[in-house]
Design a protein around this motif. Sequence first.
Motif: not given
Length: 398
Positions: A298-315
């Motif tokens: 019913h609603f969408a938030h569109l963004r992306n993340v880049a993940k690291d192997a250890d489980g960290s991530f960044e927008e």
Amino acid sequence: MQETWRWFGPADRIALSEIRQTGARGVVNALHEISYGEVWTVEAIETRKALIEADTSLGLTWEVVESLPVHERIKLGDGDLEPLFETYRQSLRHLAACGIRTVCYNFMPLLDWTRTELAAPVPGGGTSLRFNLHEYAAFDVFMLERPGAEEEVSPEVLTRARAWFDASDSADHDRLLAAIMAGLPGAYARYDVLGLREILKRYDGVTRDDVRANFVRFLEAVVPTAEAAGMRLCVHPDDPPRSLFGLPRIVSNAEDIAFVLDAVPSPSNGLTLCSGSLGANPANDVPAIARRFADKIHFAHLRNVAKDADGSFEEADHLAGDTDMVALVRVLMAEERSRRSEGRADWQIPMRPDHGHELLSDIGRGTHPGYPVVGRMRGLAELRGVMATIEALEGSAA
């Protein structure tokens, strides 16, 4: 898709006229000044709606509520909940009476979206939101001192967490705490370390199955009212999609989403498809999840993340992270075409560009973390280009 923009109300440093300049016409808003468990009155809703729509030259309308918060006692299943259920139902009735029929909410215990850095540098200047697993572990193990926390991360992450903590000072600790609390807008409780340690005790012995059962109880109490009012409730996935501080998170993957949607089958029991939240879990194929649950989005938030192997991530930039955004948008637009072919008046899916980088004139402006003007406008422009290209190649949904 219908282009919308999250606005935090009169206290937002971004003006309504600036939203219009981004090209978005729909506003995503909430009455953040109203605390958990209080009714949103018709007067309060109409006052905010009138503010958003006051300047008719802007052509803005309040399209989506984000969020109508779920009281913590409901998540805990604590005590007589009927008064809280009725408060929620009454707020839904009032929103429907004011013509606002899409409500995004979440069922994350205690905290909302959680990051450990609010200003991670990006190339060329500017900043992004970031979740560093070793900083989270340092907070959980060495600052919060939660029993058993060290067993929930790998030895490598724990070693890095120890090194960070040993090299840190009180200012670093304050910064980390502020980042972890930053996802809570408006009239939400924020905690210091001692306060968080104390409030976590309320969840001692509360299992994942318990939280699931409490969620089902909530849905059974409010979905019939939403359906009768012609409203669409859409649960937001956990962000990040993992348990934090020992708190069970139960909307983190396709299995979780299926459980929620199947628990109380109704057109009013739906999903906010957040590509960034789901995308932070390497096991989640976001376009595939969107395809599976397309008729309930019913609603969408569109963004992306880049993940690291250890489980960290960044927008990441909206088109540059780990999720195939073109494939995802294609799924959503195909669903819109299907809805329109059925003759549905509500065939459009409201979409907003989510967390953007702080860039250019936004740097130092003090906007809500993750919600600057320029970074989100850049994301919206990129997404608009994707949508236009798909329309041209595959046929317009309009």
